[in-house]
Design a protein around this motif. Structure first.
Motif, PDB file in Angstrom:
ATOM      1  N   ARG A  10      16.465  -3.660  -2.253  1.00 46.85           N
ATOM      2  CA  ARG A  10      15.033  -3.461  -2.486  1.00 46.85           C
ATOM      3  C   ARG A  10      14.150  -4.093  -1.405  1.00 46.85           C
ATOM      4  N   ARG A  11      14.563  -5.207  -0.875  1.00 44.99           N
ATOM      5  CA  ARG A  11      13.694  -5.922   0.066  1.00 44.99           C
ATOM      6  C   ARG A  11      13.521  -5.196   1.401  1.00 44.99           C
ATOM      7  N   PHE A  12      14.206  -4.089   1.596  1.00 48.43           N
ATOM      8  CA  PHE A  12      14.091  -3.354   2.850  1.00 48.43           C
ATOM      9  C   PHE A  12      12.829  -2.495   2.924  1.00 48.43           C
ATOM     10  N   ALA A  13      12.271  -2.099   1.792  1.00 45.41           N
ATOM     11  CA  ALA A  13      11.100  -1.208   1.801  1.00 45.41           C
ATOM     12  C   ALA A  13       9.935  -1.762   2.620  1.00 45.41           C
ATOM     13  N   PRO A  14       9.553  -3.029   2.495  1.00 47.93           N
ATOM     14  CA  PRO A  14       8.463  -3.535   3.328  1.00 47.93           C
ATOM     15  C   PRO A  14       8.789  -3.506   4.827  1.00 47.93           C
ATOM     16  N   VAL A  15      10.044  -3.752   5.172  1.00 50.10           N
ATOM     17  CA  VAL A  15      10.463  -3.698   6.574  1.00 50.10           C
ATOM     18  C   VAL A  15      10.344  -2.263   7.080  1.00 50.10           C
ATOM     19  N   ALA A  16      10.854  -1.312   6.303  1.00 46.34           N
ATOM     20  CA  ALA A  16      10.769   0.104   6.674  1.00 46.34           C
ATOM     21  C   ALA A  16       9.306   0.534   6.812  1.00 46.34           C
ATOM     22  N   ALA A  17       8.479   0.120   5.868  1.00 45.90           N
ATOM     23  CA  ALA A  17       7.057   0.486   5.915  1.00 45.90           C
ATOM     24  C   ALA A  17       6.385  -0.096   7.150  1.00 45.90           C
ATOM     25  N   GLU A  18       6.703  -1.310   7.503  1.00 40.98           N
ATOM     26  CA  GLU A  18       6.101  -1.923   8.687  1.00 40.98           C
ATOM     27  C   GLU A  18       6.494  -1.163   9.952  1.00 40.98           C
ATOM     28  N   LEU A  19       7.753  -0.745  10.033  1.00 42.07           N
ATOM     29  CA  LEU A  19       8.193   0.031  11.197  1.00 42.07           C
ATOM     30  C   LEU A  19       7.472   1.379  11.270  1.00 42.07           C
ATOM     31  N   VAL A  20       7.304   2.035  10.130  1.00 45.68           N
ATOM     32  CA  VAL A  20       6.555   3.306  10.101  1.00 45.68           C
ATOM     33  C   VAL A  20       5.104   3.043  10.486  1.00 45.68           C
ATOM     34  N   PHE A  21       4.514   2.014   9.904  1.00 41.65           N
ATOM     35  CA  PHE A  21       3.116   1.664  10.151  1.00 41.65           C
ATOM     36  C   PHE A  21       2.849   1.420  11.640  1.00 41.65           C
ATOM     37  N   GLN A  22       3.803   0.811  12.340  1.00 43.60           N
ATOM     38  CA  GLN A  22       3.644   0.535  13.762  1.00 43.60           C
ATOM     39  C   GLN A  22       3.706   1.800  14.618  1.00 43.60           C
ATOM     40  N   ARG A  23       4.299   2.864  14.092  1.00 44.04           N
ATOM     41  CA  ARG A  23       4.488   4.095  14.879  1.00 44.04           C
ATOM     42  C   ARG A  23       3.599   5.258  14.444  1.00 44.04           C
ATOM     43  N   VAL A  24       3.212   5.273  13.186  1.00 47.61           N
ATOM     44  CA  VAL A  24       2.465   6.418  12.640  1.00 47.61           C
ATOM     45  C   VAL A  24       1.051   5.966  12.291  1.00 47.61           C
ATOM     46  N   PRO A  25       0.047   6.553  12.931  1.00 46.75           N
ATOM     47  CA  PRO A  25      -1.333   6.188  12.601  1.00 46.75           C
ATOM     48  C   PRO A  25      -1.675   6.572  11.159  1.00 46.75           C
ATOM     49  N   ARG A 126       1.248  22.186  -3.029  1.00 44.85           N
ATOM     50  CA  ARG A 126       0.316  23.248  -2.613  1.00 44.85           C
ATOM     51  C   ARG A 126      -0.006  24.184  -3.778  1.00 44.85           C
ATOM     52  N   ALA A 127       0.966  24.471  -4.621  1.00 40.11           N
ATOM     53  CA  ALA A 127       0.726  25.332  -5.785  1.00 40.11           C
ATOM     54  C   ALA A 127      -0.282  24.702  -6.741  1.00 40.11           C
ATOM     55  N   ALA A 128      -0.397  23.373  -6.702  1.00 39.37           N
ATOM     56  CA  ALA A 128      -1.331  22.668  -7.570  1.00 39.37           C
ATOM     57  C   ALA A 128      -2.641  22.324  -6.859  1.00 39.37           C
ATOM     58  N   GLY A 129      -2.841  22.859  -5.658  1.00 42.08           N
ATOM     59  CA  GLY A 129      -4.133  22.714  -5.004  1.00 42.08           C
ATOM     60  C   GLY A 129      -4.186  21.936  -3.709  1.00 42.08           C
ATOM     61  N   ALA A 130      -3.122  21.322  -3.300  1.00 42.69           N
ATOM     62  CA  ALA A 130      -3.154  20.598  -2.022  1.00 42.69           C
ATOM     63  C   ALA A 130      -3.300  21.596  -0.885  1.00 42.69           C
ATOM     64  N   GLY A 131      -4.212  21.324   0.016  1.00 38.19           N
ATOM     65  CA  GLY A 131      -4.401  22.193   1.164  1.00 38.19           C
ATOM     66  C   GLY A 131      -3.528  21.767   2.331  1.00 38.19           C
ATOM     67  N   GLN A 132      -3.286  20.475   2.425  1.00 35.83           N
ATOM     68  CA  GLN A 132      -2.475  19.928   3.510  1.00 35.83           C
ATOM     69  C   GLN A 132      -1.530  18.885   2.929  1.00 35.83           C
ATOM     70  N   VAL A 133      -0.258  19.020   3.260  1.00 31.26           N
ATOM     71  CA  VAL A 133       0.747  18.045   2.852  1.00 31.26           C
ATOM     72  C   VAL A 133       1.430  17.541   4.116  1.00 31.26           C
ATOM     73  N   LEU A 134       1.245  16.273   4.410  1.00 30.37           N
ATOM     74  CA  LEU A 134       1.885  15.632   5.554  1.00 30.37           C
ATOM     75  C   LEU A 134       3.109  14.888   5.053  1.00 30.37           C
ATOM     76  N   VAL A 135       4.227  15.054   5.712  1.00 27.98           N
ATOM     77  CA  VAL A 135       5.465  14.397   5.299  1.00 27.98           C
ATOM     78  C   VAL A 135       5.730  13.207   6.203  1.00 27.98           C
ATOM     79  N   VAL A 136       6.016  12.060   5.579  1.00 20.39           N
ATOM     80  CA  VAL A 136       6.364  10.841   6.295  1.00 20.39           C
ATOM     81  C   VAL A 136       7.671  10.323   5.714  1.00 20.39           C
ATOM     82  N   THR A 137       8.612  10.027   6.604  1.00 17.83           N
ATOM     83  CA  THR A 137       9.886   9.447   6.172  1.00 17.83           C
ATOM     84  C   THR A 137      10.204   8.251   7.052  1.00 17.83           C
ATOM     85  N   PHE A 138      11.123   7.426   6.583  1.00 12.45           N
ATOM     86  CA  PHE A 138      11.553   6.297   7.396  1.00 12.45           C
ATOM     87  C   PHE A 138      12.575   6.751   8.429  1.00 12.45           C
ATOM     88  N   ALA A 139      13.500   7.599   8.022  1.00 13.70           N
ATOM     89  CA  ALA A 139      14.597   7.970   8.910  1.00 13.70           C
ATOM     90  C   ALA A 139      14.742   9.489   8.991  1.00 13.70           C
TER      91      ALA A 139
END
Length: 143
Positions: A10-25, A126-139
């Protein structure tokens, strides 16, 4: 990755999020949501990596996190499936939990392999009304 995803690190999620945060605006979005886990696998793992990553990214990007999707049926494990089999496996597996979802959604998953899961979940949003769906993953798994 396996320790986080399959063995409850479980403790890896903050590390993964920080790495994504540093690369993805910070995305121009109204809300962050995540791929809901299969019920049996979630119980076995003891946590939900995609939700944990979404929560940690929501804190860093100052965006609300909301559970906007649910699984409407179980799906087979995708590890050994081909791209075509994965698409078939998850087709129609998700639905939005709200009648109307915000127009700009960030969809979080832990690993992106073929995009089949993200595509199926984004289609439900999108079927429920989202106009734009951006996908973000760690790996990104390369096959």
């Amino acid at each position: 990755m396996r320790a986080w995803k399959e063995r409850g690190l479980r403790r890896f999620a903050p590390v993964a999020a920080e790495l994504v945060f540093q690369r993805v605006p910070r995305p121009a979005a109204d809300v962050i949501t995540y791929i809901p886990p299969d019920g049996d696998r979630s119980v076995k793992r003891g946590h939900q990596p995609a939700r944990d990553l979404a929560d940690a990214l929501g804190e860093r990007w100052s965006l609300p996190v909301s559970s906007l999707l649910e699984r409407v049926r179980p799906v087979a494990r995708q590890t050994s499936l081909s791209r075509v089999e994965r698409r078939r496996n998850v087709r129609g597996a998700f639905r939005a939990t709200a009648r109307r979802v915000p127009p700009n959604v960030v969809l979080v998953d832990d690993v992106y392999t073929t995009g089949a899961t993200a595509d199926a979940a984004a289609a439900a949003l999108r079927a429920a009304g989202a106009g734009q769906v951006l996908v973000v993953t760690f790996a990104r798994a390369v096959r």
